[in-house]
Design a protein around this motif. Structure first.
Motif, PDB file in Angstrom:
ATOM      1  N   GLY A   3       0.724  -1.238   0.022  1.00 18.11           N
ATOM      2  CA  GLY A   3      -0.161   0.155  -0.106  1.00 18.11           C
ATOM      3  C   GLY A   3       0.777   1.148   0.128  1.00 18.11           C
ATOM      4  N   ARG A  28      -3.174  -3.785   3.281  1.00 18.80           N
ATOM      5  CA  ARG A  28      -2.713  -4.093   2.014  1.00 18.80           C
ATOM      6  C   ARG A  28      -1.203  -4.705   2.230  1.00 18.80           C
ATOM      7  NH1 ARG A  28      -4.446  -2.515  -2.825  1.00 18.80           N
ATOM      8  NH2 ARG A  28      -2.394  -2.508  -3.616  1.00 18.80           N
ATOM      9  N   ARG A 523      -7.479  -3.222  -5.526  1.00 23.82           N
ATOM     10  CA  ARG A 523      -7.814  -2.534  -4.217  1.00 23.82           C
ATOM     11  C   ARG A 523      -8.543  -3.624  -3.548  1.00 23.82           C
ATOM     12  NH1 ARG A 523      -8.676   1.738  -7.768  1.00 23.82           N
ATOM     13  NH2 ARG A 523     -10.918   1.190  -7.920  1.00 23.82           N
ATOM     14  N   GLY A 526      -6.282  -6.743  -2.220  1.00 21.63           N
ATOM     15  CA  GLY A 526      -5.155  -6.150  -1.606  1.00 21.63           C
ATOM     16  C   GLY A 526      -5.675  -5.975  -0.209  1.00 21.63           C
ATOM     17  N   ASP A 527      -6.867  -5.831   0.166  1.00 19.79           N
ATOM     18  CA  ASP A 527      -7.416  -5.591   1.301  1.00 19.79           C
ATOM     19  C   ASP A 527      -7.178  -6.436   2.451  1.00 19.79           C
ATOM     20  OD1 ASP A 527      -8.904  -3.603   3.017  1.00 19.79           O
ATOM     21  OD2 ASP A 527     -10.529  -5.157   3.108  1.00 19.79           O
TER      22      ASP A 527
END
Length: 614
Positions: A3, A28, A523, A526-527
């Motif tokens: 991130g 992330r 997004r 990656g969370d």
């Protein structure tokens, strides 16, 4: 995968950045977090960097990386080719070293043009006071931007926070049309931000061409984008799309409603050229998978071998042709004793009231899935999670178990109720999907979030057991339909406009895939502190498919389930796959049945009110 965040402030007073985005970034990159602030009084600016690292390769390398010359890099990417990265090396450190040796824009562009793999980055070049940033050619990593004119601050981030009101509309995705440079001296004097754009080197006739107008439409309010005056550009990593037309091929649909079987593929005329194309596709796709499954977590300080109980790789799995081929090719490159997790998501079907009243047999486990026959058909046992992708997924699992019996294929049944969907959408997913906001973005974003979380059940000899996948790398089939005419709209376009219309449609698909799909999916996945990898969007795969004439990739005169993605279906048969090779395309929102949980009158392109907050 990381991130990354950068705030450029042109105000003489210290500006505190909004820490509400910090937790999203940290999820992330759960392995290491670090901040760095660069200040200059003449010219007057401040750059605040924040990076959150998911450790996947080589030595754990803190970010931001600051070199001896005062340059700073935040990097969200993977190098799969072009630049050598040794097993013990970290690609962030490699990129930093290469950029550190650059003294001109042309040299920086040369480094970035060489890299094969997904990336998003922000780079502070102290000499000259420049800030560089951008995304890879296909936009496989997320990067958002916004400009706050009141405090004269530009923000760049992997993920943002959705909020109500006019502030919500300020975020936009950085177009994957090139890389951008800010002259910090010039903008500090002007008080407003101008981006110099260094576009990818393709001509106006190339389907990937993004004109300056397209870039300017996405530039934050109060900022300006201009093509660099020197005429420098990045070298495109893929070849142009083959736009040749056939001299005499059938452009009429035949038996469009026929039910295909895998035997139908065997009966198609083989031909030397088609056979070579199938073999070549398998080769380049296999190599793309190898790069992605072997670039796995490796820690030189840890001498213990990988656990046989924990998978390093998971696949978003519906049992359809895209995910089945990924599984078959992954089996080639992952040691047989290591399991592979197949992530299969289902949203709870709403049971009609009459059916509820007539149901008399008790269910042993509320989340128990349907039992399927070997051909994938439903048995008499029903479950609210008997969605189409669950049925084809179980059938696909049996194919894989038959073809590759030494492998432990762990089919993870991920069951989502309406209540959990609504809760997580408001807490997390609405922020991750943002700034995209359509019904389709909501459906896909939610389905991918729950699938890649990997929390569900696996079936053991003793019955169903709760299970959460440990895999940090997720393979997805994104990009196959866009390149091989897999969507129903491709068949419609072919029917109305023939091969020329189909080529134009595929060109549009390729050009818009960064803005429609890839930033959002990065997004969302990656969370979970996991990384999405897209073998079908490997540069060599895209180049090979681009080089072929459209009629070798698809023959939409053939029935549904055969003609679309024909080359891939033939490859599936060559790999030994059976009925999964002729399954028609079924979009994830319909296969998982998330689309059935909401307002049936909605269109996919409508703005989704469920994504609003506050």
């Amino acid at each position: 995968m990381c991130g990354i965040f950068c705030l450029l402030s042109l105000s003489p007073t210290q500006f505190e950045w909004d820490k509400t985005v910090y937790e999203h970034l940290k999820r992330r990159g759960p392995n290491l977090s670090q901040d760095l602030t660069v200040r200059s009084t003449i010219p007057c600016y401040q750059c605040v960097f924040s990076a959150h690292v998911l450790h996947l390769r080589g030595l754990l390398t803190p970010q931001p990386v600051e070199d001896s010359r005062g340059n700073a890099l935040v990097w969200n990417g993977e190098i799969f080719g072009g630049v050598p990265v040794m097993l013990e090396e970290n690609d962030t450190a490699v990129v930093s070293q290469r950029l550190s040796s650059c003294s001109s824009p042309a040299e920086i562009l040369s480094v970035l043009s060489t890299i094969r793999g997904p990336w998003g980055f922000v780079y502070y070049q102290k000499a000259g006071d420049y800030l560089w940033f951008g995304r890879d050619f296909l936009g496989r990593r997320s990067l958002l931007w916004k400009f706050d004119a009141e405090v004269k601050a530009l923000t760049l981030t992997s993920v943002a926070v959705h909020s109500a009101g006019p502030v919500a509309s300020a975020w936009q995705e950085v177009p994957a049309a090139g890389v951008y440079r800010i002259d910090l001296k010039a903008v500090s004097e002007a008080g407003c931000v101008t981006f110099e754009v260094y576009p990818w080197a393709y001509g106006e006739n190339d389907p990937f061409y993004s004109c300056p107008q397209t870039i300017s439409e996405s530039v934050p309010s109060g900022c300006t984008a201009v093509i660099n005056r020197s005429g420098l550009a990045l070298t495109s990593p893929v070849c142009p799309l083959n736009t040749s037309l056939p001299e005499s091929l059938n452009e009429e649909e035949t038996h469009p409603n026929a039910q295909p079987s895998d035997q139908d593929l065997e009966q198609l005329p083989a031909g030397t050229e088609r056979g070579e194309a199938v073999n070549r596709l398998i080769d380049v796709l296999s190599e793309a998978v190898r790069r992605r499954v072997q670039a796995l977590p490796f820690r030189v300080q840890d001498d213990s071998p990988p656990s046989n109980d924990n998978a390093s790789i998971a696949i978003l799995f519906s049992g359809g042709i895209d995910s089945m081929i990924l599984a078959a090719l992954a089996d080639r490159h992952i040691p047989a004793h290591q399991p592979i997790d197949l992530l299969n998501v289902a949203f709870k079907l709403q049971v009609p009231k009459k059916q509820k009243e007539s149901a008399k047999k008790p269910v042993k486990h509320k989340d128990k899935p349907t039992e399927c026959n070997t051909d994938g058909a439903e048995s008499q046992t029903s479950s609210p999670f008997d969605v189409p992708d669950r049925i084809t997924g179980i059938a696909g699992l049996k194919e894989l178990q038959h073809l590759y019996p030494e492998r432990s294929w762990r089919f993870v049944e991920i069951n989502v109720t309406t209540e959990e969907l609504q809760k997580i959408r408001q807490e997390r997913i609405c922020h991750l999907v943002h700034p995209l906001d359509t019904v389709l973005d909501d459906s896909i974003g939610c389905a991918v979030w729950f699938a890649t979380r990997g929390a569900g059940f696996i079936t053991e000899d003793s019955g169903q057991e709760p299970f959460t996948s440990s895999a940090k790398v997720i393979l997805t089939g994104m990009g196959a339909d866009e390149q091989l005419a897999g969507y129903s709209r491709h068949r419609v376009r072919f029917k109305t406009s023939g091969h020329l219309g189909l080529i134009q449609e595929l060109a549009m698909e390729l050009a818009r895939i960064p803005s429609r799909n890839l930033g959002r999916d990065d997004r969302v996945i990656g969370d979970h502190g996991k990384e999405a990898r897209f073998p079908y969007l490997d540069e060599d795969v895209v180049s090979y498919l681009n080089s072929l004439p459209v009629w070798e990739k698809a023959d939409l005169s053939l029935p549904r389930g055969i003609g679309e993605k024909l080359l891939l279906r033939l490859a599936a048969r060559q790999l030994g796959l059976g009925q999964s090779a002729v399954l028609p395309k079924r979009a994830m929102q319909f296969g998982s049945r998330i689309a059935k949980m909401e307002d049936h009158r909605e269109k996919a392109s409508d703005k989704c009110t469920r994504l609003l907050t506050g």
